[in-house]
Design an enzyme around this catalytic site. Structure first.
Site, PDB file in Angstrom:
ATOM      1  N   CYS A   1      21.959  44.869  42.009  1.00  0.00           N
ATOM      2  CA  CYS A   1      21.022  46.172  42.541  1.00  0.00           C
ATOM      3  C   CYS A   1      20.578  47.107  40.472  1.00  0.00           C
ATOM      4  CB  CYS A   1      21.885  47.203  43.318  1.00  0.00           C
ATOM      5  SG  CYS A   1      21.092  48.296  43.623  1.00  0.00           S
TER       6      CYS A   1
ATOM      7  N   HIS B   1      23.042  43.703  47.435  1.00  0.00           N
ATOM      8  CA  HIS B   1      25.093  43.732  47.912  1.00  0.00           C
ATOM      9  C   HIS B   1      24.847  42.552  48.689  1.00  0.00           C
ATOM     10  CE1 HIS B   1      25.057  47.174  45.954  1.00  0.00           C
ATOM     11  NE2 HIS B   1      24.058  47.611  45.649  1.00  0.00           N
TER      12      HIS B   1
ATOM     13  N   GLU C   1      27.887  41.177  47.920  1.00  0.00           N
ATOM     14  CA  GLU C   1      29.416  41.248  47.835  1.00  0.00           C
ATOM     15  C   GLU C   1      30.147  42.027  49.299  1.00  0.00           C
ATOM     16  OE1 GLU C   1      28.000  45.275  45.526  1.00  0.00           O
ATOM     17  OE2 GLU C   1      27.785  43.176  45.835  1.00  0.00           O
TER      18      GLU C   1
ATOM     19  N   SER D   1      61.479  51.311  44.704  1.00  0.00           N
ATOM     20  CA  SER D   1      60.797  52.306  44.564  1.00  0.00           C
ATOM     21  C   SER D   1      60.687  51.721  46.854  1.00  0.00           C
ATOM     22  CB  SER D   1      59.334  52.776  45.030  1.00  0.00           C
ATOM     23  OG  SER D   1      58.530  51.982  45.786  1.00  0.00           O
ATOM     24  N   GLY D   2      60.807  50.500  46.674  1.00  0.00           N
ATOM     25  CA  GLY D   2      61.311  49.782  48.283  1.00  0.00           C
ATOM     26  C   GLY D   2      59.430  49.715  49.180  1.00  0.00           C
ATOM     27  N   GLY D   3      58.475  49.551  47.989  1.00  0.00           N
ATOM     28  CA  GLY D   3      57.152  49.640  48.704  1.00  0.00           C
ATOM     29  C   GLY D   3      56.910  48.214  48.146  1.00  0.00           C
ATOM     30  N   VAL D   4      55.884  47.477  48.304  1.00  0.00           N
ATOM     31  CA  VAL D   4      55.384  46.141  48.311  1.00  0.00           C
ATOM     32  C   VAL D   4      54.695  45.762  46.556  1.00  0.00           C
ATOM     33  CG1 VAL D   4      53.473  44.444  48.203  1.00  0.00           C
ATOM     34  CG2 VAL D   4      54.137  46.073  49.970  1.00  0.00           C
ATOM     35  N   ASP D   5      54.339  47.045  45.719  1.00  0.00           N
ATOM     36  CA  ASP D   5      53.910  46.768  44.605  1.00  0.00           C
ATOM     37  C   ASP D   5      55.429  46.756  43.983  1.00  0.00           C
ATOM     38  OD1 ASP D   5      51.783  47.342  45.622  1.00  0.00           O
ATOM     39  OD2 ASP D   5      51.563  49.694  44.907  1.00  0.00           O
ATOM     40  N   SER D   6      56.554  47.678  43.658  1.00  0.00           N
ATOM     41  CA  SER D   6      57.719  47.548  42.964  1.00  0.00           C
ATOM     42  C   SER D   6      58.761  46.682  43.613  1.00  0.00           C
ATOM     43  CB  SER D   6      58.305  49.507  42.674  1.00  0.00           C
ATOM     44  OG  SER D   6      58.733  49.046  44.650  1.00  0.00           O
ATOM     45  N   SER D   7      58.375  45.977  45.109  1.00  0.00           N
ATOM     46  CA  SER D   7      59.410  45.337  44.972  1.00  0.00           C
ATOM     47  C   SER D   7      58.548  43.655  44.328  1.00  0.00           C
ATOM     48  CB  SER D   7      59.197  44.993  46.530  1.00  0.00           C
ATOM     49  OG  SER D   7      59.941  46.199  47.036  1.00  0.00           O
TER      50      SER D   7
END
Length: 516
Positions: free
Chosen positions: A82, A169, A171, A224-230
């Site tokens: 583009c 585009h 993508e 925190s118990g979430g995906v990222d910090s785990s």
């Protein structure tokens, strides 16, 4: 060593993150870089090809984003998308002007002969357009590759350089042949090997942590118990073992049984050094009477630092703080490479915490997307209920209570959330939904209590289900009416003070996923 990389010059396109994800889905490493990046910086990143992104601006407008001519001339294969096509073509002698008829949405693309970029796609195909400018006249060094009804030059190739451009585009999923075009560029033109895979990514992250953290140094991980910090904690534990200490701050704004899940997973299963700070009363006292959502976030962030610092002060030799920051967190907190990203979120990990705590920061997931993080979590052996858990905001239920936060209102939204999750798990919808939750509104709704009408104490719960792959964009889920009916009935019957349940059908953008 940095793997062979496709560098994406970020000119501010709403799709720029999607370009990076599509490239990585083809097992090729990609990175977003500033439009002002130098040749030396690109070489240091082990660049093997360039993608020039779209932009909301016009190449001929004052202040339009640009890149260095020496980057264009350095010899890397280039794919302009583009605005990126218009800019690269203009720099190499073409003329770009506004179109008489703008193109937005699906349109028909006609191929003009074979080329390496457009190999293996049909002569007639659908593409997704979003532009008000186009290349009107090519220099003699370019040849056109295809057209749409309103864009005679919709794809180009330089005759002597590996410079290509598409006005559409590739993508987005609305361009069915887009994935093939990107593969052609990555493998046939740039010569990529397709070795960016979860095992390699994981081993690189572990090696990087080991190289950085000294033998007598410790790392603290805010869990925190979430995906990222785990996943962050699991990576660190794999890299440095018992030199990791995880701190979980129970701010009183968590979901039901959150502490139990965290302790069972990280202390009991992984045998990590986990410290839980019970600070719910402290947070609730500071939030009393606060209504403004930004003020809530600031208070929660400040109290988190105070509690975290008190816990961290008792850990000897702690030099590093690890956080589960992802790349979308960085972009949505106003740190975009184009310099044009809005500061949408204030509750992400980015934004001042390391300076106040005097630790060096480790963010092993900072350049990764959520789907990549989940695959790393599986590779490291985290349980499915952690890896595929729906995201939960940093400020917890505070951003799902519109208005003042009280112990009673927390009890209402927590109970409603429990019912929502229970029902979608039981019905088999949990894995079909990217994020599901309830929001408590600060309004009273008329209801029937016995034979009387009543407003007093009767609240409204909004149910929010979204589908998304990267959480940069999202749409509401077309869920079964029967499921919504069961959720509504249970909430009104089981949660004291709720007499009305609604369903949020807003997409992101223009709405955000969370309400505050």
């Amino acid at each position: 060593m940095t793997p062979p990389t496709i560098a994406i010059l970020d000119f501010g396109s709403q799709y720029v993150q999607l370009i990076a994800r599509r490239i990585r889905e083809n097992h090729v490493h990609s990175m977003l870089v500033s439009p002002n990046v130098t040749v030396e910086e690109l070489r240091a990143k082990n660049t093997v090809g360039l993608v020039l992104s779209g932009s909301p601006m016009s190449v001929y407008s004052e202040g339009a984003p640009d890149c260095r001519q020496e980057v264009i001339d350095a010899g890397w294969p280039i794919l302009g998308i583009c605005y990126g096509m218009q800019l690269s073509a203009k720099k190499l002698g073409a003329r770009v002007e506004a179109t008489e008829s703008k193109e937005y949405g699906r349109t028909q693309f006609t191929l003009h002969g074979a080329s390496d970029l457009l190999a293996h796609i049909p002569e007639e195909t659908t593409v997704w357009m979003s532009h008000g400018d186009m290349v009107h006249e090519l220099s003699g060094d370019f040849e056109p590759l295809g057209a749409t009804p309103n864009c005679p030059i919709a794809a180009v190739k330089h005759k002597t350089r590996s410079v290509y451009g598409v006005q559409f585009h590739p993508e987005v999923t609305h361009t069915p042949c887009g994935a093939q075009i990107l593969r052609n560029f990555l493998y046939d033109i740039c010569g990529c090997a397709g070795d960016w895979k979860v095992g390699l990514v994981t081993e690189r992250a572990i090696a990087s942590i080991r190289d950085r953290v000294g033998a007598n140094e410790r790392v603290i991980c805010g869990l925190s118990g979430g995906v990222d910090s785990s996943v962050t904690a699991a990576l660190l534990h794999k890299a440095i073992g018992d030199r990791l200490t995880c701190i979980f701050v129970d701010n009183g704004l968590m979901r039901n049984r959150e502490v139990d899940l965290v302790e069972a997973t990280f202390r009991d299963h992984f045998k990590m050094d986990l410290r839980v700070a019970d600070a719910g009363e402290q947070f609730l006292a500071r939030l009393e009477g606060v209504i403004d959502p930004q003020e809530k976030r600031k208070i929660i962030g400040h109290e988190f630092i105070e509690v975290f610092q008190a816990q961290a002060s008792g850990i000897p030799d702690a030099k590093y703080l690890a956080q589960g920051t992802l790349y979308p967190d960085v972009i949505e907190s106003g740190h975009g490479h184009s310099g044009q990203a809005a500061n949408i979120k204030l509750h992400h990990n980015v934004g001042g915490l390391p300076d106040k705590l005097s630790f060096e920061l480790i963010e092993p997931l900072r350049d990764l997307f959520k789907d990549e993080v989940r695959r790393i979590g599986e590779h490291l052996g985290l349980p499915k209920e952690i890896v595929w858990r729906h995201p939960f905001p940093g400020p917890g239920l505070a951003v799902r209570i519109i208005g003042e936060i009280t112990r009673e209102r927390l009890s209402v939204v927590r109970a409603a959330d429990d019912i929502i999750i229970d029902e979608i798990v039981t019905s088999g919808w949990y894995d079909k939904i990217a994020q599901a939750f309830g929001v408590l509104l600060p309004v009273s709704s008329v209801g029937v209590m016995g034979d009387d009408r009543s407003y007093h104490g009767q609240s409204v719960i909004v149910v929010r289900f979204v589908e998304s792959t990267d959480f940069m964009t999202a749409d509401w889920v077309h869920v079964d009416y029967e499921l919504l009916g069961r959720i509504s009935t249970r909430i009104m019957n089981e949660v004291c003070g709720v007499n009305r349940v609604t369903y949020d059908i807003s997409s992101k953008p223009p709405a955000t996923i969370e309400w505050e």
